[in-house]
Every structure is written in C-alpha cells, then in structure tokens.
Design an enzyme around this catalytic site. Structure first.
Site, PDB file in Angstrom:
ATOM      1  N   ASP A   9       0.809  -1.585   0.086  1.00 15.53           N
ATOM      2  CA  ASP A   9      -0.254  -0.067   0.063  1.00 15.53           C
ATOM      3  C   ASP A   9       0.718   1.125   0.068  1.00 15.53           C
ATOM      4  O   ASP A   9       2.122   1.540  -0.006  1.00 15.53           O
ATOM      5  CB  ASP A   9      -0.671   0.383   0.680  1.00 15.53           C
ATOM      6  CG  ASP A   9      -1.346   0.880   1.449  1.00 15.53           C
ATOM      7  OD1 ASP A   9      -2.297   1.866   0.190  1.00 15.53           O
ATOM      8  OD2 ASP A   9      -1.376   1.435   2.394  1.00 15.53           O
ATOM      9  N   ASP A  11       0.306   5.000   0.836  1.00 12.44           N
ATOM     10  CA  ASP A  11       0.083   6.074   2.266  1.00 12.44           C
ATOM     11  C   ASP A  11      -0.458   5.709   3.773  1.00 12.44           C
ATOM     12  O   ASP A  11      -0.335   4.625   3.295  1.00 12.44           O
ATOM     13  CB  ASP A  11      -0.980   7.105   1.826  1.00 12.44           C
ATOM     14  CG  ASP A  11      -1.183   7.907   0.865  1.00 12.44           C
ATOM     15  OD1 ASP A  11       0.087   8.281   0.077  1.00 12.44           O
ATOM     16  OD2 ASP A  11      -2.040   8.204   0.014  1.00 12.44           O
TER      17      ASP A  11
END
Ligand SMILES: [Zn+2]
Length: 185
Positions: A9, A11
């Site tokens: 992922d 952020d």
C-alpha cells in the site's frame, strides 16, 4: 516459473499519510521503508505498489499529478537503492463508484498477478488498513501484514476467521523483516 511479489500500500506504508497526498513536498518516506524494500528485493520478490487514489475521482488532484508524484517517488527510491517498484497500480475511483479495483476489492492485485505471472501462494501484502488485508485475501495472497502506525491503528481482530490466517501485525516497518524471516519458508 512464477514469480513471488510483495504488494505495498502507499500512504501509511511507503510515505506518511497526511490524507490525499499528491504534492512532492508532502511525500515523506516512512522510517524503515528502504530497508524493507531492499530486504525483499534481495530475496527475489517483485515489488508492486497498489494504491487507492480516490482523490482523483473527488477532483482534489489529477491523474497527471499522481503520475508525476509516482515518478518522483521512483526517482528517490532509485537514488538510494538503485532499484525501485516494478509496478504501480492505482484506483482513481471514489467509493461510490463501486469499481472492482478499489481496495478491499482485489482488481489491482489481480491485474498485477496477470501482468507479472505472480504466484500468490508465495506472495505478501503490506498495508495499514483492514481493506488492504481484505483485498489481498480476495486475490489469494497468502501472507498479509497489517502495519499499525499512528494514523489508523486498525485491529487485526476485526478480521473474519478465514482472513486472519497468515495475517501478522507490525508496529514498525522494520519488524516486517523479522516476521517474514520467521514465518515464510
Ligand atoms: Zn477503481
């Protein structure tokens, strides 16, 4: 032979999550991310980024903004490590659009699996939200790591029983190296 991959992922895992990050000056690499990238690269994993970017669908920034920031990220990683992400997948849609790519749906991961011929039973996902873990589960990715950083601190216990298998929690990025060394043969 099929390849193994680590899905990241963005952020909250690669960079600090300030919410809808799209400017270079807001892109701050998290402590430990370069060590983690290097650890997996040395062990022959593909490095794939899968990121929900609903800020595009909301009109906060454009696809071009996202791509420019991705180029910056790649350039900065390469400067330090001499390699960078092998693939970057993003979903520009809002939650209301109900697309198949937005996590917890597995669309982005499935596309990468097809593009790179990835073996899911040897692959790993690292995310900071339950929806990352769910997306990995839906795509058949065996190992999942929930990073519990200061922003969300989502709890692994909210996962259903079937999702929780091979799912590990880490408080810091550097812990991931130990978890994977102990759990993945
Ligand atoms: Zn989408």
């Amino acid at each position: 032979m099929d390849l193994k991959a680590v899905f990241f992922d963005r952020d909250g895992v690669v960079n600090k999550d300030f919410g809808y990050v799209y400017k270079q000056e807001d892109f701050i690499f998290l402590e430990g991310i370069f060590e983690v990238l290097e650890f997996f690269k040395k062990r022959g994993y593909l490095l794939i980024l899968v990121t929900n970017q609903s800020g595009i669908g909301m009109g906060y920034y454009t696809i071009e903004d996202f791509k420019e920031l991705s180029q910056y990220m790649q350039k900065e990683i390469k400067k330090r490590l001499r390699f960078n992400f092998d693939g970057i997948y993003f979903c520009p849609h809002t939650a209301q659009e109900e697309c198949l790519c937005r996590k917890p749906n597995p669309g982005m991961i499935q596309k990468a699996i097809k593009d790179f011929k990835i073996n899911v039973s040897e692959s790993i996902l690292i995310g900071d939200r339950i929806r990352d873990i769910e997306a990995a589960h839906h795509a058949g990715i065996k190992y999942k790591i929930l990073l519990q950083n200061a922003v969300y601190q989502e709890d692994i216990k909210t996962l259903t029983k079937e999702n929780i298998e091979y799912c590990f929690q880490a408080k810091y990025l550097k812990e991931i190296v130990n978890i994977i060394s102990n759990e993945v043969r």
